[in-house]
Design an enzyme around this catalytic site. Structure first.
Site, PDB file in Angstrom:
ATOM      1  N   THR A  15      42.120  37.231  45.860  1.00  0.00           N
ATOM      2  CA  THR A  15      42.640  38.257  46.781  1.00  0.00           C
ATOM      3  C   THR A  15      42.738  37.703  48.207  1.00  0.00           C
ATOM      4  O   THR A  15      43.788  37.785  48.851  1.00  0.00           O
ATOM      5  CB  THR A  15      41.692  39.488  46.782  1.00  0.00           C
ATOM      6  OG1 THR A  15      41.545  39.929  45.448  1.00  0.00           O
ATOM      7  CG2 THR A  15      42.219  40.605  47.656  1.00  0.00           C
ATOM      8  N   ARG A  47      39.794  27.744  39.984  1.00  0.00           N
ATOM      9  CA  ARG A  47      39.361  27.292  38.652  1.00  0.00           C
ATOM     10  C   ARG A  47      40.535  26.895  37.759  1.00  0.00           C
ATOM     11  O   ARG A  47      40.502  25.905  37.064  1.00  0.00           O
ATOM     12  CB  ARG A  47      38.587  28.420  37.958  1.00  0.00           C
ATOM     13  CG  ARG A  47      37.151  28.496  38.372  1.00  0.00           C
ATOM     14  CD  ARG A  47      36.460  29.668  37.756  1.00  0.00           C
ATOM     15  NE  ARG A  47      37.087  30.923  38.169  1.00  0.00           N
ATOM     16  CZ  ARG A  47      36.464  32.087  38.230  1.00  0.00           C
ATOM     17  NH1 ARG A  47      35.201  32.168  37.882  1.00  0.00           N
ATOM     18  NH2 ARG A  47      37.086  33.176  38.617  1.00  0.00           N
ATOM     19  N   LYS A 107      29.894  36.975  52.861  1.00  0.00           N
ATOM     20  CA  LYS A 107      28.694  37.567  53.497  1.00  0.00           C
ATOM     21  C   LYS A 107      27.413  37.197  52.781  1.00  0.00           C
ATOM     22  O   LYS A 107      26.366  37.005  53.411  1.00  0.00           O
ATOM     23  CB  LYS A 107      28.805  39.097  53.619  1.00  0.00           C
ATOM     24  CG  LYS A 107      29.344  39.828  52.403  1.00  0.00           C
ATOM     25  CD  LYS A 107      30.830  39.808  52.392  1.00  0.00           C
ATOM     26  CE  LYS A 107      31.385  40.104  51.026  1.00  0.00           C
ATOM     27  NZ  LYS A 107      32.442  41.059  51.038  1.00  0.00           N
ATOM     28  N   GLU A 131      34.118  35.760  60.603  1.00  0.00           N
ATOM     29  CA  GLU A 131      34.564  37.105  61.015  1.00  0.00           C
ATOM     30  C   GLU A 131      34.848  38.019  59.823  1.00  0.00           C
ATOM     31  O   GLU A 131      34.505  39.201  59.828  1.00  0.00           O
ATOM     32  CB  GLU A 131      35.835  36.984  61.874  1.00  0.00           C
ATOM     33  CG  GLU A 131      36.366  38.300  62.406  1.00  0.00           C
ATOM     34  CD  GLU A 131      35.358  39.006  63.298  1.00  0.00           C
ATOM     35  OE1 GLU A 131      35.096  38.501  64.393  1.00  0.00           O
ATOM     36  OE2 GLU A 131      34.840  40.065  62.891  1.00  0.00           O
ATOM     37  N   GLY A 136      36.039  43.440  56.809  1.00  0.00           N
ATOM     38  CA  GLY A 136      37.425  43.011  56.536  1.00  0.00           C
ATOM     39  C   GLY A 136      38.240  42.707  57.773  1.00  0.00           C
ATOM     40  O   GLY A 136      37.970  41.741  58.495  1.00  0.00           O
ATOM     41  N   GLY A 189      41.648  44.946  44.273  1.00  0.00           N
ATOM     42  CA  GLY A 189      41.067  43.714  44.837  1.00  0.00           C
ATOM     43  C   GLY A 189      39.991  43.991  45.878  1.00  0.00           C
ATOM     44  O   GLY A 189      39.589  43.090  46.610  1.00  0.00           O
ATOM     45  N   GLU A 192      33.730  43.375  44.710  1.00  0.00           N
ATOM     46  CA  GLU A 192      33.207  42.014  44.513  1.00  0.00           C
ATOM     47  C   GLU A 192      33.407  41.619  43.045  1.00  0.00           C
ATOM     48  O   GLU A 192      33.600  42.485  42.185  1.00  0.00           O
ATOM     49  CB  GLU A 192      31.707  41.982  44.845  1.00  0.00           C
ATOM     50  CG  GLU A 192      31.385  42.246  46.302  1.00  0.00           C
ATOM     51  CD  GLU A 192      32.067  41.249  47.234  1.00  0.00           C
ATOM     52  OE1 GLU A 192      31.782  40.059  47.167  1.00  0.00           O
ATOM     53  OE2 GLU A 192      32.913  41.686  48.042  1.00  0.00           O
ATOM     54  N   LYS A 207      25.938  42.383  54.653  1.00  0.00           N
ATOM     55  CA  LYS A 207      26.669  42.530  55.923  1.00  0.00           C
ATOM     56  C   LYS A 207      25.736  43.023  57.034  1.00  0.00           C
ATOM     57  O   LYS A 207      25.822  42.567  58.181  1.00  0.00           O
ATOM     58  CB  LYS A 207      27.838  43.503  55.727  1.00  0.00           C
ATOM     59  CG  LYS A 207      28.923  42.940  54.807  1.00  0.00           C
ATOM     60  CD  LYS A 207      29.880  44.031  54.340  1.00  0.00           C
ATOM     61  CE  LYS A 207      31.027  43.480  53.525  1.00  0.00           C
ATOM     62  NZ  LYS A 207      31.790  44.506  52.810  1.00  0.00           N
ATOM     63  N   GLY A 304      40.849  43.986  51.195  1.00  0.00           N
ATOM     64  CA  GLY A 304      42.270  43.852  50.850  1.00  0.00           C
ATOM     65  C   GLY A 304      42.789  42.484  51.274  1.00  0.00           C
ATOM     66  O   GLY A 304      42.199  41.825  52.133  1.00  0.00           O
TER      67      GLY A 304
HETATM   68  P1  NDP Z   1      38.473  36.606  44.000  1.00  0.00           P
HETATM   69  O1  NDP Z   1      37.546  36.788  42.844  1.00  0.00           O
HETATM   70  O2  NDP Z   1      39.724  37.365  44.040  1.00  0.00           O
HETATM   71  O3  NDP Z   1      38.859  35.033  44.104  1.00  0.00           O
HETATM   72  C1  NDP Z   1      37.914  34.014  43.928  1.00  0.00           C
HETATM   73  C2  NDP Z   1      38.657  32.688  43.867  1.00  0.00           C
HETATM   74  O4  NDP Z   1      37.707  31.647  43.752  1.00  0.00           O
HETATM   75  C3  NDP Z   1      39.596  32.549  42.669  1.00  0.00           C
HETATM   76  O5  NDP Z   1      40.786  31.924  43.063  1.00  0.00           O
HETATM   77  C4  NDP Z   1      38.832  31.643  41.708  1.00  0.00           C
HETATM   78  O6  NDP Z   1      39.659  30.803  40.913  1.00  0.00           O
HETATM   79  C5  NDP Z   1      38.045  30.797  42.678  1.00  0.00           C
HETATM   80  N1  NDP Z   1      36.814  30.295  42.100  1.00  0.00           N
HETATM   81  C6  NDP Z   1      35.819  31.009  41.525  1.00  0.00           C
HETATM   82  N2  NDP Z   1      34.857  30.161  41.084  1.00  0.00           N
HETATM   83  C7  NDP Z   1      35.279  28.911  41.400  1.00  0.00           C
HETATM   84  C8  NDP Z   1      34.743  27.630  41.201  1.00  0.00           C
HETATM   85  N3  NDP Z   1      33.573  27.444  40.566  1.00  0.00           N
HETATM   86  N4  NDP Z   1      35.441  26.565  41.642  1.00  0.00           N
HETATM   87  C9  NDP Z   1      36.628  26.729  42.266  1.00  0.00           C
HETATM   88  N5  NDP Z   1      37.180  27.934  42.477  1.00  0.00           N
HETATM   89  C10 NDP Z   1      36.510  29.001  42.048  1.00  0.00           C
HETATM   90  O7  NDP Z   1      37.604  36.835  45.299  1.00  0.00           O
HETATM   91  P2  NDP Z   1      38.083  37.474  46.689  1.00  0.00           P
HETATM   92  O8  NDP Z   1      39.267  36.755  47.177  1.00  0.00           O
HETATM   93  O9  NDP Z   1      38.115  38.951  46.551  1.00  0.00           O
HETATM   94  O10 NDP Z   1      36.816  37.153  47.609  1.00  0.00           O
HETATM   95  C11 NDP Z   1      36.585  35.876  48.159  1.00  0.00           C
HETATM   96  C12 NDP Z   1      35.466  35.982  49.194  1.00  0.00           C
HETATM   97  O11 NDP Z   1      35.881  36.848  50.247  1.00  0.00           O
HETATM   98  C13 NDP Z   1      34.162  36.576  48.670  1.00  0.00           C
HETATM   99  O12 NDP Z   1      33.082  35.968  49.334  1.00  0.00           O
HETATM  100  C14 NDP Z   1      34.262  38.047  49.070  1.00  0.00           C
HETATM  101  O13 NDP Z   1      33.014  38.664  49.219  1.00  0.00           O
HETATM  102  C15 NDP Z   1      34.950  37.912  50.409  1.00  0.00           C
HETATM  103  N6  NDP Z   1      35.683  39.089  50.860  1.00  0.00           N
HETATM  104  C16 NDP Z   1      36.548  39.718  50.016  1.00  0.00           C
HETATM  105  C17 NDP Z   1      37.313  40.778  50.475  1.00  0.00           C
HETATM  106  C18 NDP Z   1      38.300  41.472  49.605  1.00  0.00           C
HETATM  107  O14 NDP Z   1      38.956  42.411  50.073  1.00  0.00           O
HETATM  108  N7  NDP Z   1      38.460  41.077  48.343  1.00  0.00           N
HETATM  109  C19 NDP Z   1      37.178  41.276  51.850  1.00  0.00           C
HETATM  110  C20 NDP Z   1      36.226  40.531  52.666  1.00  0.00           C
HETATM  111  C21 NDP Z   1      35.515  39.492  52.166  1.00  0.00           C
HETATM  112  P3  NDP Z   1      40.715  31.389  39.847  1.00  0.00           P
HETATM  113  O15 NDP Z   1      41.728  32.152  40.654  1.00  0.00           O
HETATM  114  O16 NDP Z   1      41.331  30.196  39.211  1.00  0.00           O
HETATM  115  O17 NDP Z   1      39.942  32.258  38.920  1.00  0.00           O
HETATM  116  N1  HSE Z   2      33.727  44.273  48.208  1.00  0.00           N
HETATM  117  C1  HSE Z   2      33.802  44.360  49.613  1.00  0.00           C
HETATM  118  C2  HSE Z   2      34.044  45.797  50.014  1.00  0.00           C
HETATM  119  C3  HSE Z   2      34.911  43.489  50.118  1.00  0.00           C
HETATM  120  O1  HSE Z   2      34.414  46.610  49.163  1.00  0.00           O
HETATM  121  O2  HSE Z   2      33.850  46.148  51.188  1.00  0.00           O
HETATM  122  C4  HSE Z   2      34.971  43.417  51.621  1.00  0.00           C
HETATM  123  O3  HSE Z   2      33.858  42.755  52.133  1.00  0.00           O
END
Ligand code: NDP
Ligand code: HSE
Length: 439
Positions: A15, A47, A107, A131, A136, A189, A192, A207, A304
């Site tokens: 995401t 991955r 976080k 940040e 977000g 998306g 977690e 957080k 998001g």
């Molecule tokens: P996702 O689960 O959507 O994406 C995780 C990504 O990491 C995927 O591309 C996955 O690969 C890759 N990945 C997972 N394990 C491995 C590994 N062992 N080696 C290499 N790549 C790996 O997570 P998000 O994008 O939602 O979240 C990412 C971070 O941002 C987290 O720390 C989350 O807490 C934080 N965050 C998320 C927000 C949100 O709105 N979603 C908002 C604020 C913070 P593949 O695609 O191939 O499976």
């Molecule tokens: N899972 C987290 C939330 C993503 O819902 O707030 C943003 O940090």
């Protein structure tokens, strides 16, 4: 205009990672005008190489192992968007060893391993910016570390988990059930990879750990946060709260008093007249109360793809701007001089004072309420109001809703234990703190 090229490697293309690539592409011209820098994504890691992505990664070097990427690429900034805290920690520490600057949205990583990461980054003279790790798109970290740096902060309270706020809002407004709304949040998306982190309050506690450190200059200490999630909140509690003039929100609160610091994450009844009560869906909001600025409020999308990418890219830009003028980072990791970060007393939850909403399921019999209020009386707990639905049939189970005056939590815990042992009391008593957010 000088045109600096800043080379970036990104681990994680979910995401947030895909949002970062899209935002850097979509707003390339605007970013160049603002910074004089061209930000080039040179390599990425995820991955599965064959997975369909919502961003264009053609012409970008792809690695299934982020450590391989670090060993093989020469970059300026490493962006960690994998999540979790094991792999992410190893990869980030390795990136710092290689003297790459770090941007992360993670976080859990900062709350649990931030101290070690900071130590290594000081040795290697690297920046670590985070940040997007809290709220977000809302730029709350920079505001506290920089814009409010002249203030003593007294308290901070916020809705800092988008998933739980989305669930509570949808349950109340659309009457949908908990699990259906959680599935929607996953689909969008917001959640977690392990959504129990959201609904159990763990994500918000990560957080709050970060916020408390940058507000009060205390070391990152996740274990000192009191945590409750929203698992026990039922539609009837949301409706009862409305009838009483409140909305139930999952709040994170850090408050400094002469006795110590309160650090807590739990559902609360918030008066409908407060701005936080009207923050709905995936939106987050944080109120910061400080001595010179007074109360200030920050509001926006808490999760998001592009919304979170906005904060990640702002960190990338900060580092890029510094690199382009060969400047060293100036704001310390936690916004306090590293040698000034020091432990302070953290209060136990049993020592806080609050008003409480209580829902007690009882057998409909004469004298039940008298038995309950007698126990409250012994613990000097006085009842402010009672909400009892009319029930004519005898010996069926009915809920009684009580609101207490302000009391010490320890007294309430003792009283509830005794009340739960009464034969007429069925099930665990639902207890939700009431936060007026007025001082
Ligand atoms: P996702 O689960 O959507 O994406 C995780 C990504 O990491 C995927 O591309 C996955 O690969 C890759 N990945 C997972 N394990 C491995 C590994 N062992 N080696 C290499 N790549 C790996 O997570 P998000 O994008 O939602 O979240 C990412 C971070 O941002 C987290 O720390 C989350 O807490 C934080 N965050 C998320 C927000 C949100 O709105 N979603 C908002 C604020 C913070 P593949 O695609 O191939 O499976
Ligand atoms: N899972 C987290 C939330 C993503 O819902 O707030 C943003 O940090």
């Amino acid at each position: 205009m000088k045109n600096n090229k800043i080379k970036i490697g990104i681990a994680g293309l979910g995401t947030v990672g895909s949002g970062v690539i899209n935002l850097l592409n979509n707003n390339k011209d605007e970013i160049l005008k603002r910074t004089g820098c061209e930000f080039l994504v040179q390599c990425v890691s995820a991955r599965n190489k064959d997975k369909a992505r919502s961003c264009d990664i053609n012409n970008i070097n792809f690695y299934t192992d982020p450590v391989d990427m670090l060993e093989n690429e020469k970059i300026d900034i490493f962006v960690e968007l994998i999540g979790g805290n094991d792999i992410a920690k190893n990869v980030v520490m390795r990136a710092i060893e290689k003297k790459f600057h770090i941007v992360t949205a993670n976080k859990a990583l900062i709350a649990l391993h931030g101290t070690k990461i900071n130590q290594l980054s000081l040795e290697k003279n690297c920046s670590v910016l985070y940040e997007a790790s809290v709220a977000g798109a809302v730029p709350i970290i920079k505001v506290i570390k920089e814009s409010l740096s002249a203030n003593k902060i007294q308290w901070i309270a916020g809705i800092i988990n988008g998933t739980t706020n989305y669930i509570l809002t949808e349950m109340l407004l659309s009457g949908k059930n908990f699990n259906d709304v959680l599935d929607e949040a996953k689909e969008l998306g917001y959640a977690e990879s392990d959504p129990t982190f959201d609904i159990g309050g763990i994500d918000a506690a990560h957080k709050l750990t970060i916020l408390a450190s940058i507000c009060f200059g205390i070391p990152l200490n996740y274990d000192s946060v009191y945590v409750e999630g929203i698992e026990d909140i039922d539609l009837q509690d949301l409706n009862n709260a409305m009838e009483l003039g409140y909305t139930i929100k999952h709040l994170a609160i850090a408050r400094k008093s002469k006795y110590g610091i309160e650090l807590r994450v739990h559902p609360c009844l918030v008066p409908n007249s407060r701005l936080l009560a009207n923050v709905n869906g995936v939106k987050n909001a944080v109120v910061v109360n400080s001595d010179a600025a007074g109360p200030t409020l920050y509001y926006g999308a808490g999760a998001g793809s592009l919304a979170t990418a906005s904060s990640v890219v702002s960190d990338i830009i900060d580092i890029g701007r510094n690199l382009s003028i060969n400047s060293k980072k100036s704001t310390p990791f936690l916004g306090y001089m590293n040698n000034m970060v020091a432990e302070q007393e953290i209060l136990k939850i049993s020592n806080i004072e609050s008003r409480y909403y209580l829902r007690i399921k009882v057998t409909n019999k004469p004298g039940v309420l008298a038995d309950i209020t007698k126990i409250f009386g012994k613990k000097t707990i006085s009842i402010e109001s009672i909400l009892q639905k009319e029930e004519n049939e005898k010996d069926v189970n009915v809920p009684i809703v009580l609101v207490t005056h302000k009391i010490k939590e320890q007294n309430l815990i003792e009283a509830l234990l005794e009340i739960e042992n009464l034969e007429v009391v069925k099930d665990k008593i639902i207890r939700i703190r009431i936060e007026e957010l007025d001082s």
